[in-house]
Design an enzyme around this catalytic site. Structure first.
Site, short mmCIF file in Angstrom:
data_model
loop_
_atom_site.label_atom_id
_atom_site.label_comp_id
_atom_site.label_asym_id
_atom_site.label_seq_id
_atom_site.Cartn_x
_atom_site.Cartn_y
_atom_site.Cartn_z
N GLU A 133 0.81 -1.22 0.00
CA GLU A 133 0.00 0.00 0.00
C GLU A 133 0.84 1.27 0.00
O GLU A 133 0.55 2.22 -0.73
CB GLU A 133 -0.94 0.01 1.22
CG GLU A 133 -2.11 -0.95 1.13
CD GLU A 133 -3.16 -0.48 0.14
OE1 GLU A 133 -3.06 0.66 -0.35
OE2 GLU A 133 -4.10 -1.24 -0.13
N SER A 134 1.86 1.30 0.85
CA SER A 134 2.54 2.58 1.08
C SER A 134 4.04 2.46 1.30
O SER A 134 4.69 3.45 1.63
CB SER A 134 1.93 3.25 2.33
OG SER A 134 2.17 2.43 3.48
#
Length: 533
Positions: A133-134
């Site tokens: 995701e990040s």
């Protein structure tokens, strides 16, 4: 041989001889398993098989020294070999420095995620999802307006109770966002036939899109597993990326990767502050740097915690008692710095808020003001940062400024500071200055679909000197406006509404600033229509 390594080896033996089926073995485990198998008779192996479950049931999470071993032991996703997984495995093998970097970044947060996932009986591969995701960046902000380590969009964040206001964004809060993400995944898993791969796909693409794909396949008589569904391109890559990453974590040596060692123990502890507190002061009380405090508390947008909470700060475990002790010696009223400001002619709450980098609502709450009317000569108490703005390097304003300075584009570009006007959008501004919407958004820590506010300042980088000279004049666009005074109006209130000064209004009209104006009275104003609040 350590107890942990021995048990992995025993599990490998069981897998090899067929008395259990498990994926808990690694490359090292298989080698040691083969060695053990040579030393044991079939009768001894049968006896081990009968005692397997007793031994494993006593094998607790805190028996692991490294968190990676604990995660491997908790793997539970079922999947097959697939070219889409192999594609991402190939990428990870070619970028070992990336694996090293993101696993190092995970050190602050991973233990809490694993603990929460285990409490929900979730497969521990899901603890690796923030990498996808990040890259474990709690300040990440994506092109889809998603924020934080778990990349929540605003609406989904609010649905799961993540508060978002000027002071605080729960989507970036380490504890709150983790709890919300795992609750969300658990809910999706339950609603999608207890299929974790479908739950992951829905986390990325939305449950509605996944259900639509399932219905389409059912109607066509096709399988409805993840691999058979027609899903958005990003989602088709999203799940295999996590599965490939889990393979790398299971056998890093086999894939030429090095995992940063992460201890199987808490990194941080939550300390109840009981009130709002300046983050620079909190860092001093905890005896850590303010940057380290921000990295554990990325949900706070400004220089202080939020007035309405959460009234807690995460600090390294070894500093928690120091922080509590020092905090107890500082009364709540001394945890913020204050400035006493005497209101002047022409002031408005809006202009004062801009001057002190705060919000009108903050001024009203702090000074118990019900309306927007203020009077010259009266005093306002204004909360201000105890250190310089540059000291709060991870506050929202400083992050935006650093990002704008970092993304300059090619050499020779010119920096433009553009003030947003009515009707502006990222698309038409990008078109005017011959830059891409994505670049413009990135320079200003925004997403391409974000809306703009009038008077918002944007940074634009262009290599066209002629375009750089077309930035709207600071004087803006002036229009003559006839304004009829309404009930409750004052010169200061009208000045604030049109971003003027009381002195200007008095200069343009036959009024006395010391006397009241009356409802129905007509005033002539010269207004910069690009700066109306």
């Amino acid at each position: 041989m350590t107890r942990i390594t021995f048990l992995f080896s025993i599990l490998a033996v069981f897998s090899l001889v067929g008395c259990v089926q498990t994926n808990h073995t690694s490359k090292v485990g298989h080698k040691q398993a083969n060695d053990i198998e040579k030393l044991l008779s079939q009768a001894e192996i049968d006896k081990l098989c009968r005692t397997t479950h007793v031994e494993l049931e006593s094998f607790r999470a805190d028996d692991y020294d490294l968190l990676w071993d604990r995660i491997r032991a908790g793997y539970g996703l079922k999947y097959q070999q697939h070219p889409r997984i192999d594609k991402h495995l190939s990428w990870y093998r070619k970028h070992p420095s990336y694996i090293k970097r993101v696993t190092e970044r995970s050190e602050r947060y991973l233990f809490y995620i694993v603990e929460q996932a285990e409490q929900r009986n979730m497969p521990l591969e899901l603890a690796l999802l923030p990498v996808v995701e990040s890259a474990f960046d709690p300040f990440a902000y994506s092109h889809g307006s998603a924020s934080g380590m778990w990349q929540f969009i605003a609406s989904t964040g609010k649905h799961f109770g993540l508060e978002q206001n000027w002071w605080y964004d729960g989507r970036r809060d380490v504890m709150a966002a983790t709890d919300a993400a795992l609750d969300f995944l658990t809910s999706l898993h339950r609603r999608l036939d207890n299929d974790w791969l479908l739950a992951l796909a829905a986390y990325n693409a939305g449950e509605g899109n996944v259900r639509k794909a399932i219905r389409r396949n059912k109607n066509a008589g096709k399988p409805t597993d993840f691999w058979s569904l027609r899903l958005p391109k990003e989602t088709k890559a999203y799940v295999p990326q996590l599965l490939a990453l889990s393979k790398v974590v299971m056998s890093p040596e086999q894939h030429g990767a090095e995992l940063t060692p992460v201890a199987n123990k808490p990194y941080f502890e939550a300390v109840d502050t009981g009130s709002q507190i300046d983050l620079a002061q909190a860092a001093q009380l905890a005896e850590i740097s303010i940057n380290d405090l921000y990295k554990l508390n990325p949900g706070f947008n400004r220089w202080a915690t939020a007035p309405d909470g959460p009234h807690r700060l995460l600090v390294p475990v070894e500093k928690a008692e120091t922080f509590r002790s020092n905090l107890n010696g500082v009364p709540p009223e001394q945890r913020l710095s204050w400035k006493r400001y005497i209101i002047r002619d022409g002031d408005s709450l809006i202009s004062i808020a801009k001057k002190f980098n705060t919000q009108v609502s903050v001024l009203k709450d702090t000074n118990n003001l019900r309306g927007n009317t203020i009077r010259a000569g009266k005093a306002l108490m204004i909360p201000v940062a105890s250190a310089s703005q540059n000291s709060y390097a991870y506050s929202q304003s400083q992050r935006v400024k650093k990002q704008a300075d970092r993304y300059q584009g090619r050499a020779g570009n010119h920096k433009i500071e553009y003030r947003v006007r009515p009707g502006d959008s990222l698309w038409n501004i990008a078109r005017k200055y011959n830059v891409s919407v994505r670049a413009l958004a990135k320079w200003n820590s925004m997403a391409p679909k974000d809306t703009l506010r009038e008077n918002q300042k944007l940074v634009i980088w262009t290599n066209n000197k002629q375009l750089a000279s077309t930035v709207p004049s600071p004087k803006g666009i002036i229009r003559k406006v006839s304004y009829r005074v309404r009930n409750g109006d004052s010169l200061a209130r009208i000045a604030g509404k049109f971003n003027l000064s009381v002195t200007d209004i008095a200069r343009w009209n036959p009024v006395d600033t010391k006397n009241y104006i009356h409802p129905g009275q007509s005033l002539t104003l010269f207004v910069d229509v690009t700066r109306i609040n």
